[in-house]
Design an enzyme around this catalytic site. Structure first.
Site, PDB file in Angstrom:
ATOM      1  N   ASN A  15       0.832  -1.209   0.000  1.00  0.00           N
ATOM      2  CA  ASN A  15       0.000   0.000   0.000  1.00  0.00           C
ATOM      3  C   ASN A  15       0.863   1.255   0.000  1.00  0.00           C
ATOM      4  O   ASN A  15       0.590   2.228  -0.704  1.00  0.00           O
ATOM      5  CB  ASN A  15      -0.908   0.016   1.239  1.00  0.00           C
ATOM      6  CG  ASN A  15      -2.037  -0.990   1.170  1.00  0.00           C
ATOM      7  OD1 ASN A  15      -2.341  -1.529   0.106  1.00  0.00           O
ATOM      8  ND2 ASN A  15      -2.671  -1.248   2.300  1.00  0.00           N
TER       9      ASN A  15
ATOM     10  N   ARG B 281      -9.274  -4.077 -15.001  1.00  0.00           N
ATOM     11  CA  ARG B 281      -8.163  -4.892 -14.496  1.00  0.00           C
ATOM     12  C   ARG B 281      -8.549  -6.355 -14.664  1.00  0.00           C
ATOM     13  O   ARG B 281      -9.614  -6.765 -14.202  1.00  0.00           O
ATOM     14  CB  ARG B 281      -7.864  -4.610 -13.023  1.00  0.00           C
ATOM     15  CG  ARG B 281      -7.446  -3.189 -12.706  1.00  0.00           C
ATOM     16  CD  ARG B 281      -6.975  -3.076 -11.264  1.00  0.00           C
ATOM     17  NE  ARG B 281      -6.934  -1.705 -10.799  1.00  0.00           N
ATOM     18  CZ  ARG B 281      -5.923  -0.865 -11.008  1.00  0.00           C
ATOM     19  NH1 ARG B 281      -4.879  -1.276 -11.695  1.00  0.00           N
ATOM     20  NH2 ARG B 281      -5.958   0.369 -10.542  1.00  0.00           N
TER      21      ARG B 281
ATOM     22  N   HIS C  44     -14.308   3.138 -15.710  1.00  0.00           N
ATOM     23  CA  HIS C  44     -14.181   2.295 -14.525  1.00  0.00           C
ATOM     24  C   HIS C  44     -15.441   1.455 -14.295  1.00  0.00           C
ATOM     25  O   HIS C  44     -15.506   0.676 -13.348  1.00  0.00           O
ATOM     26  CB  HIS C  44     -13.897   3.198 -13.313  1.00  0.00           C
ATOM     27  CG  HIS C  44     -13.446   2.491 -12.085  1.00  0.00           C
ATOM     28  ND1 HIS C  44     -14.222   2.423 -10.944  1.00  0.00           N
ATOM     29  CD2 HIS C  44     -12.310   1.817 -11.800  1.00  0.00           C
ATOM     30  CE1 HIS C  44     -13.574   1.751 -10.010  1.00  0.00           C
ATOM     31  NE2 HIS C  44     -12.414   1.368 -10.496  1.00  0.00           N
TER      32      HIS C  44
ATOM     33  N   TYR D 171     -11.451 -10.150  -2.906  1.00  0.00           N
ATOM     34  CA  TYR D 171     -12.186  -8.905  -2.678  1.00  0.00           C
ATOM     35  C   TYR D 171     -13.672  -9.208  -2.504  1.00  0.00           C
ATOM     36  O   TYR D 171     -14.207 -10.087  -3.172  1.00  0.00           O
ATOM     37  CB  TYR D 171     -12.058  -7.959  -3.885  1.00  0.00           C
ATOM     38  CG  TYR D 171     -10.678  -7.427  -4.180  1.00  0.00           C
ATOM     39  CD1 TYR D 171      -9.555  -7.845  -3.469  1.00  0.00           C
ATOM     40  CD2 TYR D 171     -10.493  -6.494  -5.194  1.00  0.00           C
ATOM     41  CE1 TYR D 171      -8.301  -7.354  -3.764  1.00  0.00           C
ATOM     42  CE2 TYR D 171      -9.237  -5.991  -5.498  1.00  0.00           C
ATOM     43  CZ  TYR D 171      -8.140  -6.418  -4.783  1.00  0.00           C
ATOM     44  OH  TYR D 171      -6.896  -5.934  -5.077  1.00  0.00           O
TER      45      TYR D 171
ATOM     46  N   ARG E 139     -13.986   1.736   3.936  1.00  0.00           N
ATOM     47  CA  ARG E 139     -12.758   0.971   4.160  1.00  0.00           C
ATOM     48  C   ARG E 139     -11.539   1.874   4.316  1.00  0.00           C
ATOM     49  O   ARG E 139     -10.713   1.663   5.195  1.00  0.00           O
ATOM     50  CB  ARG E 139     -12.512   0.017   2.985  1.00  0.00           C
ATOM     51  CG  ARG E 139     -11.309  -0.894   3.177  1.00  0.00           C
ATOM     52  CD  ARG E 139     -10.940  -1.590   1.896  1.00  0.00           C
ATOM     53  NE  ARG E 139     -10.179  -0.745   0.995  1.00  0.00           N
ATOM     54  CZ  ARG E 139     -10.258  -0.778  -0.328  1.00  0.00           C
ATOM     55  NH1 ARG E 139     -11.097  -1.592  -0.910  1.00  0.00           N
ATOM     56  NH2 ARG E 139      -9.513   0.017  -1.068  1.00  0.00           N
TER      57      ARG E 139
ATOM     58  N   HIS F 149     -14.636  -4.231  -0.918  1.00  0.00           N
ATOM     59  CA  HIS F 149     -14.545  -3.516  -2.203  1.00  0.00           C
ATOM     60  C   HIS F 149     -15.904  -3.140  -2.778  1.00  0.00           C
ATOM     61  O   HIS F 149     -15.980  -2.275  -3.658  1.00  0.00           O
ATOM     62  CB  HIS F 149     -13.772  -4.396  -3.201  1.00  0.00           C
ATOM     63  CG  HIS F 149     -13.332  -3.697  -4.438  1.00  0.00           C
ATOM     64  ND1 HIS F 149     -13.932  -3.887  -5.668  1.00  0.00           N
ATOM     65  CD2 HIS F 149     -12.344  -2.798  -4.649  1.00  0.00           C
ATOM     66  CE1 HIS F 149     -13.332  -3.149  -6.577  1.00  0.00           C
ATOM     67  NE2 HIS F 149     -12.365  -2.473  -5.987  1.00  0.00           N
TER      68      HIS F 149
END
EC number: 2.7.4.1
Length: 698
Positions: free
Chosen positions: A43, A369, A429, A462, A558, A586
Site C-alpha cells: 500500500n 483490471r 471504470h 475482494y 474501508r 470492495h
C-alpha cells in the site's frame, strides 16, 4: 467556522494503520500477520508513487493553495513524513522483534550467507552461478559521467570496490531484476524452510562481478519514483504508444522515496543519494531489509497451513443450478451474487457460454483490471474467432495495470475483436458486460453489472457484488451505454442505470437532500452507505446538512474518509466504521429510506470527485424486492461487527470496536461465509430430495 474536512492523505495513512493493526494482533496466525505486514508495505509503495509524487509535483510548481483540510503541499508533505516515519518504525519493530523470531521458532529460517554450513554455502553459490549471475548487470558510478539510472521498486546492492594494485577506490551498483524473486531456498535437515535474501547473496558473491578487485563494503537500497505521470491525450495520436512512453517515464521519474538500511556505510549513503537525486526529505532509514511488500511470498509458503487461517472456499449460489445454462437461469430470475462468499464462476461461465453459443451474436465488455491468465480474455478471443461481434473497451489508464492491458488488447485485436481504448479525458471504470442473443426470432440482451473487476484472481480476495439480468430496460440502457462510450456520444440519463460523470453525482445529491427534507418534516429518514473512500466535498457537505436535519447516517468506509464524524454541529448523526479482515472490502452499496419505499443501488464508483466527475462509472438500482432486502441485510450486518470493525474518531484516527460485557462476538465476514455455506447446503439438500422426470432422447 469552515466546514470540517479531514486531510485525504492522513486519512489514507490511518487506513493503512488499521491494516498494520491486524499484523500486530497476537491472536492471528503467524503467516496471516506476515501477510498484513506485506500489504501495508505494498500500500505504501503505491501511496508514495501516486499521492506523495503528486504533492511533490505541486510543491515544485510553486503551488501554495491549501487543500480542503487547510494544508499547503509543503506543509502536507512535512506532516505526512512524520506520520510515515512512525509507521515505518512500527513495521520494522514488528518484523525484527516479533515476526522473524516467531518464524524461526516455527521452522521458517531467514539466514545470512555467514550463517550457512559448508554444504548450504555450496548450494547457494551454485544457484548464484547458474540462475542469478547471468542476469545481473552492474553499473559503474563514475564521478565524471552522468549517474546511472536505478530502476524503480527493485532492490539494488551498492558496492565500494578497491583495486589492490593501485589502491584506488570506486563505486558500483548491482540492480537485482524482480524476476529473480526475493528468496533463495536453502536446504535444511528435517522439516522447515530456510532461505537467504537475494540481496545478501548478491553482496556475498559480488567479487565474481568485479574480478581483480576487492569488495570492501556493500548495502542494499530501494528507490520509489513518481508514478503520477499523466497521458497527454490532447497530443496523443496513438494512445497505446503514448501509454508505452508513460510506462517508460515512470521507471525513471523523480525519486520520491529512498529506502536505505540504517547500517549502511556513510560513503555508500553519500553515493546512493547522489545517484538517486535524493534529498533529506526523501530518505527513509530502515532497520532491516527494504521492500517489505515482497514478504507476501512467505505468507503462502507450502507446508505451513497450520500458520494460516482456515480456508473459506467460495460457495455455489443457490440461485444457479449446477450444469444449468446461464442464459436459462438469468431468463427465469435476476441473480445477485456476493463474492467471494459466492463463487465468481457463474460470471465466467456466462461469458464462456456466450463465446460458444451459436445464438449469441455480440458481446460487449469493459475491461479495467484482469487476471494474468484471464479466462474472460480467453473467452472473448474464442468468441471473436467464432465469428461473434466482440467489442472490448480496454482502459489503458488503469494505473499500474497499463502494460498488461496493452498486451491483452493486442491479443484481442489479433483475434478479430474491436478494441476501444477508453474515453478521452476520462477513465472508464464501469463494470459491465452485455451479451446479445437471438431467441425465438427476436434479440434478447443479457447484462452483468457489478462493483468489481473482471478478474477471477481478485474475485477470491475482494468482496464484490454481481447483478445478472435480462430485463429489457437494463439491456436497453447497457446498449446505450456502450454506444455512448464507443461512439463518443453523450452519456444521457438512462431508464435505470445512473452513469458518471453526467448523472451519478446529481442523483446522489438529490437522494441525500430528499432524506434531509423528510427529516425536517419529522418523517423517518435514513442513509446507509458502503464505499471504499469518501472525499468529494459536495457529497460531504450534503451529508452534513442531512445530519443537521436529523437524518440517521451510517457509513462503512474501508479507506479514505474526509468527512469528520462526531462533530456536534455538523455530524452528530453520522457514524463511520471501517472493517479490515481477511477479504478486502470492495463492494459499493447505497441505501436511501425514501419514506419507506427504499432505493438501493450497487455501484462501481466511490464517493470521490475523481469517480463522480472524472470517470465513466455506473450506479445500478436493484428493484427486485427479495434482492433489495438481501442487500439491506448485508449493509446492516457490518454495523454489528465487534471483532474486525473500527470506528472513525473526530480527529481522523480510529478505534477498534470492542464488544460489551456478555455480548456475543460477531465477525461480519465470517457471518457472510457461514450464510453462504448454509444456503448452498440447503439448496443441495433440496435438489437431492427432488425427483426430476427423465426426458427420453428424440
Amino acid at each position: 467556522m469552515s466546514t470540517p474536512y479531514l486531510n485525504r492523505e492522513l486519512s489514507w495513512l490511518e487506513f493503512n494503520q488499521r491494516v498494520l493493526n491486524e499484523a500486530l494482533r497476537e491472536d492471528l496466525p503467524l503467516l496471516e500477520r506476515v501477510k498484513f505486514l506485506a500489504i501495508t508495505a505494498s500500500n505504501m509503495d503505491e501511496f508514495f508513487q501516486v499521492r506523495i509524487g503528486g504533492l511533490m509535483l505541486m510543491r515544485r510548481s510553486g503551488r501554495k493553495t491549501p487543500d480542503a483540510s487547510g494544508l499547503t503541499p509543503t506543509r502536507n508533505l512535512a506532516v505526512l513524513r512524520q506520520r510515515i516515519l512512525k509507521m515505518c518504525a512500527d513495521q520494522y519493530t514488528l518484523l525484527t522483534g516479533t515476526l522473524v523470531p516467531a518464524m524461526e521458532k516455527a521452522g521458517i529460517l531467514p539466514l545470512h550467507p555467514r550463517q550457512l554450513t559448508v554444504r548450504q554455502a555450496g548450494q547457494v553459490e551454485a544457484a548464484f552461478e547458474d540462475l542469478i549471475f547471468p542476469l545481473l548487470t552492474p553499473l559503474a558510478v563514475d564521478p565524471d559521467s552522468s549517474p546511472p539510472v536505478v530502476p524503480a521498486l527493485q532492490i539494488t546492492v551498492a558496492c565500494r570496490l578497491l583495486d589492490p594494485e593501485t589502491q584506488n577506490t570506486r563505486y558500483a551498483l548491482i540492480p537485482i531484476p524482480e524476476a529473480l524473486g526475493r528468496r533463495i531456498h536453502v536446504s535444511v535437515e528435517g522439516e522447515g524452510h530456510a532461505f537467504v535474501l537475494i540481496e545478501d547473496l548478491v553482496a556475498s558473491q559480488a567479487l565474481q562481478l568485479f574480478p581483480g578487485e576487492n569488495v570492501i563494503s556493500t548495502t542494499a537500497f530501494r528507490v520509489t519514483r513518481n508514478g503520477d505521470i499523466a497521458v497527454q491525450e490532447e497530443d496523443a495520436i496513438d494512445l497505446a504508444g503514448e501509454m508505452e512512453d508513460v510506462l517508460t517515464a515512470r521507471r525513471f521519474a523523480d525519486t520520491v522515496r529512498l529506502e536505505l538500511r540504517s547500517d549502511a556505510p556513510r560513503d555508500l549513503v553519500r553515493v546512493i543519494k547522489a545517484v538517486t537525486g535524493s534529498g533529506p526529505q526523501e530518505i527513509y532509514r530502515v532497520d532491516g531489509p527494504p521492500g517489505l511488500a515482497s514478504f507476501m511470498e512467505l505468507a503462502f509458503l507450502p507446508g505451513f497451513d497450520h500458520l494460516r487461517d482456515v480456508d473459506w472456499p467460495a460457495q455455489n449460489s443457490p440461485a444457479i443450478a449446477p450444469g444449468a445454462s446461464m442464459f436459462e437461469t438469468i431468463a427465469s430470475n435476476d441473480v445477485l451474487l456476493f463474492h467471494p462468499y459466492e463463487s465468481f464462476e457463474p460470471v465466467l461461465r456466462l461469458i464462456e457460454e456466450a463465446a460458444e453459443d451459436p445464438d449469441v451474436i455480440a458481446i460487449k465488455q469493459v475491461l479495467y483490471r484482469t487476471a494474468r491468465k484471464s479466462r474472460i480474455i480467453d473467452a472473448l478471443i474464442k468468441a471473436a474467432e467464432n465469428g461473434k461481434h466482440v467489442t472490448a473497451l480496454v482502459e489503458l489508464k488503469a494505473r499500474f495495470d497499463e502494460a498488461r492491458n496493452l498486451d491483452r488488447a493486442d491479443e484481442l485485436q489479433r483475434a478479430g475483436a474491436q478494441i476501444v481504448y477508453g474515453v478521452k479525458g476520462l477513465k472508464t471504470h464501469a463494470k459491465i458486460c452485455l451479451i446479445v442473443r437471438r431467441e425465438a426470432g427476436r434479440l434478447r440482451r443479457y447484462a452483468h453489472l457489478g462493483t468489481g473487476n473482471y478478474n477471477e484472481t481478485t474475485s477470491r480476495l475482494y468482496t464484490d457484488l454481481s447483478y445478472l439480468t435480462c430485463k429489457p430496460e437494463y439491456g436497453n440502457d447497457a446498449s446505450l451505454f456502450f454506444n455512448a462510450v464507443t461512439g463518443r456520444s453523450k452519456l444521457l440519463r438512462f431508464q435505470r442505470l445512473v452513469p458518471a460523470p453526467t448523472a451519478m453525482k446529481p442523483t446522489l445529491l438529490d437522494l441525500i437532500a430528499s432524506e434531509a427534507e423528510r427529516a425536517k418534516q419529522g418523517l423517518p429518514a435514513r442513509i446507509i452507505g458502503k464505499v471504499n473512500s469518501l472525499q468529494d466535498p459536495d457529497i460531504i457537505n450534503a451529508l452534513y446538512k442531512a445530519s443537521q436535519a436529523g437524518v440517521e447516517i451510517k457509513l462503512n468506509i474501508r479507506g479514505i474518509c474526509c468527512l469528520k464524524p462526531g462533530d456536534p454541529k455538523y455530524s452528530k448523526n453520522i457514524e463511520v466504521i471501517s472493517v479490515i479482515d481477511r477479504f478486502l472490502e470492495h463492494a459499493r452499496l447505497f441505501y436511501f429510506h425514501q419514506g419507506g419505499n427504499p432505493e438501493v443501488y450497487i455501484a462501481s464508483a466511490d464517493w470521490m470527485t475523481r469517480n463522480l466527475e472524472k470517470r465513466v462509472e455506473l450506479m445500478i438500482p436493484i428493484e427486485e424486492p427479495a434482492l433489495k432486502r438481501r442487500l439491506v441485510r448485508i449493509l446492516e450486518a457490518f454495523f454489528q461487527d465487534n471483532t474486525q470493525a473500527s470506528r472513525l474518531m473526530p480527529d481522523g484516527t480510529s478505534q477498534r470496536i470492542v464488544r460489551g460485557k456478555g455480548q456475543k462476538a460477531f465477525r461480519v465476514q465470517e457471518h457472510f461465509h457461514q450464510q453462504a455455506r448454509k444456503a448452498a447446503k440447503a439448496r443441495e439438500h433440496e435438489r437431492a430430495m427432488t425427483f426430476e422426470p427423465h426426458v427420453p432422447a428424440e
